[in-house]
Design an enzyme around this catalytic site. Structure first.
Site, PDB file in Angstrom:
ATOM      1  N   ASP A  64      -6.241  -7.827  35.453  1.00 42.06           N
ATOM      2  CA  ASP A  64      -5.813  -7.451  34.353  1.00 42.06           C
ATOM      3  C   ASP A  64      -4.691  -8.040  33.697  1.00 42.06           C
ATOM      4  OD1 ASP A  64      -4.432  -5.737  35.829  1.00 42.06           O
ATOM      5  OD2 ASP A  64      -5.532  -3.880  35.373  1.00 42.06           O
ATOM      6  N   ASP A 132      -4.301   8.458  35.358  1.00 40.17           N
ATOM      7  CA  ASP A 132      -5.365   8.788  34.901  1.00 40.17           C
ATOM      8  C   ASP A 132      -6.913   8.567  35.310  1.00 40.17           C
ATOM      9  OD1 ASP A 132      -5.668   6.490  33.813  1.00 40.17           O
ATOM     10  OD2 ASP A 132      -5.571   6.965  31.849  1.00 40.17           O
ATOM     11  N   HIS A 134      -7.703   5.425  36.253  1.00 37.35           N
ATOM     12  CA  HIS A 134      -8.144   4.158  35.741  1.00 37.35           C
ATOM     13  C   HIS A 134      -8.005   3.217  37.038  1.00 37.35           C
ATOM     14  CE1 HIS A 134      -4.056   3.048  34.355  1.00 37.35           C
ATOM     15  NE2 HIS A 134      -4.168   2.353  35.483  1.00 37.35           N
ATOM     16  N   GLU A 139     -10.029   2.709  31.517  1.00 34.52           N
ATOM     17  CA  GLU A 139      -9.767   4.004  31.244  1.00 34.52           C
ATOM     18  C   GLU A 139     -11.040   4.663  31.364  1.00 34.52           C
ATOM     19  OE1 GLU A 139      -6.776   4.379  31.700  1.00 34.52           O
ATOM     20  OE2 GLU A 139      -5.444   3.131  30.170  1.00 34.52           O
TER      21      GLU A 139
HETATM   22  C1  F6R Z   1      -2.684  -3.038  37.810  1.00 34.86           C
HETATM   23  C2  F6R Z   1      -3.912  -2.386  37.672  1.00 34.86           C
HETATM   24  C3  F6R Z   1      -3.760  -0.990  37.487  1.00 34.86           C
HETATM   25  C4  F6R Z   1      -2.681  -0.078  38.517  1.00 34.86           C
HETATM   26  C5  F6R Z   1      -2.375   1.270  38.312  1.00 34.86           C
HETATM   27  C6  F6R Z   1      -1.380   1.721  38.880  1.00 34.86           C
HETATM   28  O1  F6R Z   1      -3.190  -4.695  37.886  1.00 34.86           O
HETATM   29  O2  F6R Z   1      -4.989  -2.936  37.633  1.00 34.86           O
HETATM   30  O3  F6R Z   1      -5.003  -0.290  37.669  1.00 34.86           O
HETATM   31  O4  F6R Z   1      -3.070  -0.615  39.896  1.00 34.86           O
HETATM   32  O5  F6R Z   1      -2.127   1.341  36.883  1.00 34.86           O
HETATM   33  O6  F6R Z   1      -0.075   1.363  38.714  1.00 34.86           O
HETATM   34  P1  F6R Z   1       0.869   1.397  39.698  1.00 34.86           P
HETATM   35  O7  F6R Z   1       0.772   0.804  41.141  1.00 34.86           O
HETATM   36  O8  F6R Z   1       2.161   0.927  38.933  1.00 34.86           O
HETATM   37  O9  F6R Z   1       1.222   2.805  39.885  1.00 34.86           O
END
Ligand code: F6R
Length: 256
Positions: A64, A132, A134, A139
Site C-alpha cells: 500500500d 482495527d 485491517h 479497512e
Molecule cells: C502496512 C500495512 C498495514 C500495517 C498495519 C500495522 O503496509 O499494510 O496493514 O501492517 O497498519 O502497522 P504496524 O506494523 O505499524 O503496527
C-alpha cells in the site's frame, strides 16, 4: 487453517519469517515478495539483512501507499520501502513496485494488478494487521474480492500512524492498497503481530467469523497462511494450547 506460531519476541519472529523467505529465494532467485511497511515487519528485514543472502534478483510489490504526500516525502511508503527494505537487503530498486507510482492515480489500481499478474503473482506476502483489523489498508467493510484501489483510512488508522508524522492532521486521509482479493491470490501469507494492542484483531482474524467487518479474517479463506505472534498478541486466542502443540509436533520437513 492457518498455522499459528507463538514466539517470544520480534527477533525470533523475524528469523522465522526470514527462513521462509530465504527458502523461497533459494528455490527461485527471482521470487516475488509482497512487502508490508509499518513497525511490524522491521524484525524480518533486520533478520534478512543479517543473513547477507543475495536478494538482488528478487522482485517486490508493496502492499500500500498513502495518496497525497509530496514525491519523496520520507514517510511515503516508496521512501520507507527504499530505506528499510531495498537498501539494507540489497534488492534492486527497479524490481520493487509501490502502488500509485506506476502512472496516473486514476488507473493506478488496474496498473498495479497488471504488474503483479505480469510478474507471475506474489509468492510470499508479508502482512501486519491494524488495531482495527485491517490488512494492507483494507479497512473494516472491505470486500474479500477487492483489488488494488484508492481507499479512505479510518480515523483510528490515522491516529495509529500519527507517530510517523508531526501530527495526526498530517497523516493522509486517502491511500491506495492491494485489495483483499489481491492479497488472497498470493501463494503464501505470513501475518505478523506483536503486543496487546493487536490481540483483538488477531483473535478476530484467526478465530472469529469470516466477515468483511474483520478484514484479517480473509486469511481463513486461504490455504497457506502462517501467523507469527508474540504472547501478548496471542492473548485473545481461545485455541492457543492446540497451536503450541501443533507447532511442537510439526514434521521438520514441512517448513513454513
Ligand atoms: C502496512 C500495512 C498495514 C500495517 C498495519 C500495522 O503496509 O499494510 O496493514 O501492517 O497498519 O502497522 P504496524 O506494523 O505499524 O503496527
Amino acid at each position: 487453517m492457518a498455522e499459528i506460531v507463538i514466539v517470544k519476541d520480534t527477533a525470533e519472529a523475524g528469523e522465522l519469517a526470514a527462513d521462509a523467505i530465504l527458502a523461497l529465494v533459494a528455490r527461485r532467485a527471482d521470487a516475488v515478495l509482497g512487502l508490508a511497511t509499518g513497525s511490524t515487519p522491521l524484525g524480518v528485514w533486520r533478520a534478512l539483512a543479517g543473513r547477507r543472502a543475495d536478494l538482488s534478483r528478487a522482485r517486490g510489490f508493496a502492499l500500500d501507499e498513502y495518496v497525497g504526500l509530496p514525491d519523496g516525502h520520507p514517510e511515503s511508503y516508496r521512501a520507507v520501502i527504499t530505506r528499510e527494505v531495498v537498501e539494507p537487503l540489497g534488492l534492486d530498486e527497479s524490481l520493487v513496485a509501490v502502488p500509485g507510482h506506476l502512472g496516473p492515480i486514476e488507473t493506478a489500481g488496474e496498473d498495479y494488478e497488471l504488474a503483479i499478474r505480469a510478474a507471475g503473482g506474489v509468492d510470499l506476502q508479508v502482512l501486519g494487521i491494524g488495531t482495527d483489523g485491517h490488512i494492507g489498508f483494507n479497512e473494516p467493510g472491505s470486500s474479500f474480492e477487492s483489488l488494488t484501489r484508492v481507499k479512505t483510512l479510518t480515523q483510528q488508522t490515522r491516529r495509529d500512524n500519527a507517530r510517523f508524522f508531526a501530527s495526526v492532521d498530517e497523516v493522509p486521509v486517502n491511500c491506495i492498497t492491494q485489495g483483499l482479493g489481491t492479497i488472497r491470490r498470493a501463494r503464501h501469507l505470513v501475518l505478523l503481530a506483536f503486543g496487546e494492542g493487536k490481540a483483538a484483531a488477531i483473535a478476530a482474524a484467526v478465530e472469529g467469523p469470516v466477515t468483511a467487518s474483520a478484514p484479517g479474517s480473509a486469511i481463513q479463506l486461504h490455504s497457506h497462511v502462517t501467523v507469527i505472534v508474540d504472547e501478548a498478541a496471542a492473548s485473545g486466542l481461545a485455541n492457543v494450547d492446540y497451536y503450541r502443540y501443533a507447532w511442537a509436533n510439526k514434521p521438520e520437513w514441512e517448513g513454513l
